[in-house]
Design an enzyme around this catalytic site. Structure first.
Site, PDB file in Angstrom:
ATOM      1  N   ALA A 299      -9.420 -41.490   3.217  1.00 30.03           N
ATOM      2  CA  ALA A 299     -10.035 -40.632   4.244  1.00 30.03           C
ATOM      3  C   ALA A 299     -11.554 -40.777   4.244  1.00 30.03           C
ATOM      4  CB  ALA A 299      -9.644 -39.175   3.998  1.00 30.03           C
TER       5      ALA A 299
ATOM      6  N   ARG B 277     -14.820 -41.936  17.108  1.00 34.09           N
ATOM      7  CA  ARG B 277     -14.219 -41.799  18.441  1.00 34.09           C
ATOM      8  C   ARG B 277     -13.701 -40.393  18.742  1.00 34.09           C
ATOM      9  NH1 ARG B 277      -9.834 -45.748  19.810  1.00 34.09           N
ATOM     10  NH2 ARG B 277      -9.742 -46.511  17.669  1.00 34.09           N
TER      11      ARG B 277
ATOM     12  N   ALA C 150       2.572   7.928  28.947  1.00 32.41           N
ATOM     13  CA  ALA C 150       1.567   6.945  29.355  1.00 32.41           C
ATOM     14  C   ALA C 150       0.170   7.447  29.046  1.00 32.41           C
ATOM     15  CB  ALA C 150       1.705   6.677  30.854  1.00 32.41           C
TER      16      ALA C 150
ATOM     17  N   ALA D  79       0.839  17.372  29.141  1.00 34.86           N
ATOM     18  CA  ALA D  79       0.026  16.235  29.597  1.00 34.86           C
ATOM     19  C   ALA D  79      -1.453  16.579  29.589  1.00 34.86           C
ATOM     20  CB  ALA D  79       0.464  15.835  31.011  1.00 34.86           C
TER      21      ALA D  79
ATOM     22  N   ARG E 124      -5.861  22.555  27.872  1.00 35.55           N
ATOM     23  CA  ARG E 124      -6.115  22.084  29.225  1.00 35.55           C
ATOM     24  C   ARG E 124      -7.096  23.039  29.847  1.00 35.55           C
ATOM     25  NH1 ARG E 124      -0.651  21.456  32.373  1.00 35.55           N
ATOM     26  NH2 ARG E 124      -0.283  19.678  31.002  1.00 35.55           N
TER      27      ARG E 124
HETATM   28  C1  UD1 Z   1      -5.738 -50.982   8.429  1.00 33.36           C
HETATM   29  C2  UD1 Z   1      -5.013 -52.192   7.816  1.00 33.36           C
HETATM   30  C3  UD1 Z   1      -4.165 -52.853   8.877  1.00 33.36           C
HETATM   31  C4  UD1 Z   1      -3.195 -51.854   9.468  1.00 33.36           C
HETATM   32  C5  UD1 Z   1      -3.934 -50.641   9.994  1.00 33.36           C
HETATM   33  C6  UD1 Z   1      -2.955 -49.562  10.394  1.00 33.36           C
HETATM   34  C7  UD1 Z   1      -6.521 -53.037   6.101  1.00 33.36           C
HETATM   35  C8  UD1 Z   1      -7.514 -54.090   5.758  1.00 33.36           C
HETATM   36  N1  UD1 Z   1      -6.010 -53.104   7.338  1.00 33.36           N
HETATM   37  O1  UD1 Z   1      -6.611 -51.494   9.405  1.00 33.36           O
HETATM   38  O2  UD1 Z   1      -3.447 -53.936   8.329  1.00 33.36           O
HETATM   39  O3  UD1 Z   1      -2.456 -52.461  10.519  1.00 33.36           O
HETATM   40  O4  UD1 Z   1      -4.776 -50.082   8.976  1.00 33.36           O
HETATM   41  O5  UD1 Z   1      -3.640 -48.518  11.024  1.00 33.36           O
HETATM   42  O6  UD1 Z   1      -6.207 -52.210   5.276  1.00 33.36           O
HETATM   43  N2  UD1 Z   1     -10.721 -46.236   4.748  1.00 33.36           N
HETATM   44  C9  UD1 Z   1     -11.364 -45.810   3.614  1.00 33.36           C
HETATM   45  N3  UD1 Z   1     -12.348 -46.587   3.102  1.00 33.36           N
HETATM   46  C10 UD1 Z   1     -12.719 -47.772   3.662  1.00 33.36           C
HETATM   47  C11 UD1 Z   1     -12.041 -48.194   4.827  1.00 33.36           C
HETATM   48  C12 UD1 Z   1     -11.040 -47.411   5.344  1.00 33.36           C
HETATM   49  O7  UD1 Z   1     -11.072 -44.761   3.069  1.00 33.36           O
HETATM   50  O8  UD1 Z   1     -13.621 -48.424   3.129  1.00 33.36           O
HETATM   51  C13 UD1 Z   1      -9.640 -45.380   5.312  1.00 33.36           C
HETATM   52  C14 UD1 Z   1      -9.935 -44.907   6.716  1.00 33.36           C
HETATM   53  O9  UD1 Z   1     -10.565 -43.640   6.702  1.00 33.36           O
HETATM   54  C15 UD1 Z   1      -8.524 -44.817   7.308  1.00 33.36           C
HETATM   55  C16 UD1 Z   1      -7.765 -45.906   6.569  1.00 33.36           C
HETATM   56  O10 UD1 Z   1      -8.491 -46.175   5.399  1.00 33.36           O
HETATM   57  O11 UD1 Z   1      -7.921 -43.582   7.044  1.00 33.36           O
HETATM   58  C17 UD1 Z   1      -7.587 -47.163   7.380  1.00 33.36           C
HETATM   59  O12 UD1 Z   1      -8.844 -47.655   7.735  1.00 33.36           O
HETATM   60  P1  UD1 Z   1      -9.109 -48.323   9.134  1.00 33.36           P
HETATM   61  O13 UD1 Z   1     -10.519 -48.758   9.202  1.00 33.36           O
HETATM   62  O14 UD1 Z   1      -8.582 -47.474  10.204  1.00 33.36           O
HETATM   63  O15 UD1 Z   1      -8.186 -49.638   8.977  1.00 33.36           O
HETATM   64  P2  UD1 Z   1      -7.821 -50.660  10.096  1.00 33.36           P
HETATM   65  O16 UD1 Z   1      -8.940 -51.609  10.254  1.00 33.36           O
HETATM   66  O17 UD1 Z   1      -7.317 -49.971  11.281  1.00 33.36           O
END
Ligand code: UD1
Ligand code: CA
Length: 468
Positions: A21, A27, A391, A434, A451
């Site tokens: 996370a 976005r 009421a 009332a 009253r």
């Molecule tokens: C990743 C996968 C991809 C998969 C896709 C599914 C990798 C390299 N690629 O791509 O194969 O199809 O998810 O959605 O793993 N995050 C971190 N630290 C980081 C990078 C990411 O905690 O340095 C977390 C993000 O917050 C997210 C998750 O990892 O919750 C996935 O990261 P995201 O950048 O969305 O991966 P994708 O490039 O979409």
């Protein structure tokens, strides 16, 4: 864990769940970290944390990076390990940092994402079972539009050879429709070696967790795959639009589950549960209702359109009519509540109670067959059986500093537009005329009224409009 205290049953396969996370979530166009946006009234991250708890994981780790302060304070009361990833060098880097906090004797590591909230318990259980602390288990999916996802590479015998990220894929690899959901279970004992071998030699210059798969395959490890039961389970949230889409998937699933149990939901597209809804037999729910917290509807309960029911129990055969709000109340059997009623915290109704439009109750008990049908406020009150509240009746329970009790005993009739200035008791069988303001307790069985004398002024003339 202490080694001198053996567990009573054979210990389950030990599991650490790592929740990624650390990403930005730009976005969402919001100040709030993405994983704290709510689905069904609960932050995305908490959906994932609750699943990990249901899996009986020995450890839950959350990797955070962007907006770490906000996430840290959100998690301060949870029994989770927090791993700070700054800067974010990729999913492989995130797991490398997490691994330092995972005990050596842990068998399996399940990697999930904080922004993928709908994974079902049995899907995750399958991954953990396939992993067994020694294999790799990948959650993959066949999709029509694989744009953006990592592709699953298989050999002619259908064995998984690796994962190719979209940005690194060749034209033929881009045509592959089996994608990596990102969710996987890995053997703790092998991870250190694989993660150390990762490089940033790729289109995004990141440490890809997905590169672990080829390394695992090369080292003779078996790679299992499985698919989610529902095609929406592994969907992630990147935008407000996707969040709303996932909300509808979630709610449709809750509605379907209840329908299978026999609940009549007039339109599952206009139905929201933000917590847990328990229903008996022959329950009917009209459109636009919201159920929050823990709500129980017993056999034969009918809920009209656009009601909000929170943390309450509604007993058998009670009817809740349109636009009623109930929060923190226990409603008896065979009641008729609403339309437009508001039953607040501490309201308890016994059997066959009627509460009508624009009646508000708080910390009030109503006995069997009592009625408050129109425009009343009953606060901090105990109302006996067979009482009729006219009421416009108001319990004046607040003197500006303290709250006081009103007691209305059995078989009382309160005339319309009465103020009961608490503390006050209206004794059994009394009738209140009332328009009265009752400031002292009444004797039983008598008519009490206060009253001012009615006068008529015969020579009075209506004022005329000014001429100017
Ligand atoms: C990743 C996968 C991809 C998969 C896709 C599914 C990798 C390299 N690629 O791509 O194969 O199809 O998810 O959605 O793993 N995050 C971190 N630290 C980081 C990078 C990411 O905690 O340095 C977390 C993000 O917050 C997210 C998750 O990892 O919750 C996935 O990261 P995201 O950048 O969305 O991966 P994708 O490039 O979409
Ligand atoms: Ca993603």
């Amino acid at each position: 864990m202490s080694p001198v205290q053996p567990s009573p049953s054979p210990s389950p396969q030990s599991l650490s769940v790592v929740i990624l996370a650390a990403g930005l979530g730009s976005r969402m166009r919001s100040q709030l970290p993405k994983v704290l946006h709510r689905l069904a009234g609960k932050p995305l991250l908490n959906h994932v944390l609750d699943r990990a708890e249901e899996l009986n994981a020995q450890q839950r780790l959350v990797v955070i990076g962007h907006q770490a302060d906000l996430l840290q304070s959100h998690l301060k009361n949870d029994s989770v390990d927090i791993v700070l990833q700054q800067p974010q060098l990729g999913t492989g880097h995130a797991l490398t940092l997490a691994l330092q906090h995972i005990p050596q004797d842990c068998q399996s590591v399940l990697v999930v994402y904080g922004d993928v909230p709908l994974l079902q318990l049995n899907t995750l259980q399958t991954l953990v079972t396939l992993c067994e602390g020694k294999h790799v288990a990948l959650l993959t999916q066949l999709v029509d539009d694989p744009q953006g996802y990592g592709r699953i590479l298989r050999d002619e015998n259908n064995r998984v050879m690796g994962i190719r990220e979209h940005k690194d894929a060749s034209a033929s690899e881009l045509a592959i429709k089996e994608i990596n959901t990102g969710i996987m279970a890995l053997p703790r004992s092998r991870l250190q070696g694989w993660l150390t071998a990762l490089t940033t030699n790729n289109a995004q210059g990141e440490y890809y967790l997905t590169d672990v798969i080829a390394l695992a395959q090369q080292s003779g490890c078996t790679i299992h795959t499985c698919h989610p039961q529902y095609d929406w389970e592994a969907l992630g949230v990147n935008s407000q639009q996707q969040l709303a889409e996932l909300e509808r998937h979630y709610q449709a699933h809750v509605a379907l589950t209840l329908q299978k149990e026999g609940v009549a939901i007039s339109d599952p597209h206009r139905f929201d549960v933000r917590g847990k809804l328990h229903c008996g037999q022959d329950v009917y729910i009209d459109v636009g209702c919201i159920f929050e917290g823990q709500v129980t509807l017993e056999d034969g309960v009918r809920v009209g359109p656009y009601c909000v029911l929170k943390d309450c129990t509604v007993s058998q055969n009670t009817e809740i009519h349109a636009f009623t709000h109930i929060d923190g109340a226990v409603i008896g059997a065979h009641n008729r509540i609403g339309p437009y009623a508001r039953l607040r915290l501490g309201t308890i109704t016994h059997e066959a109670v009627h509460i009508g439009n624009f009646v508000e109750t708080k910390k009030t008990t109503l006995g069997n067959s009592s009625k408050a049908n129109h425009l009343a406020y009953l606060g901090d009150s105990t109302v006996g059986a067979r009482v009729n509240i006219g009421a416009g009746t108001i319990t004046c329970n607040y003197d500006g500093v303290n709250k006081h009790q009103t007691v209305i005993e059995d078989d009382v009739f309160i005339g319309s537009d009465t103020q009961l200035v608490a503390p006050v008791t209206v004794a059994k069988g009394s009738t209140i005329g009332a328009g009265s303001t009752i400031v002292t307790s009444t004797p039983p069985g008598e008519l009490t009224l206060s009253r001012s004398k009615q006068v008529s002024i015969s020579r009075w003339r209506r004022p005329l409009p000014k001429k100017d």
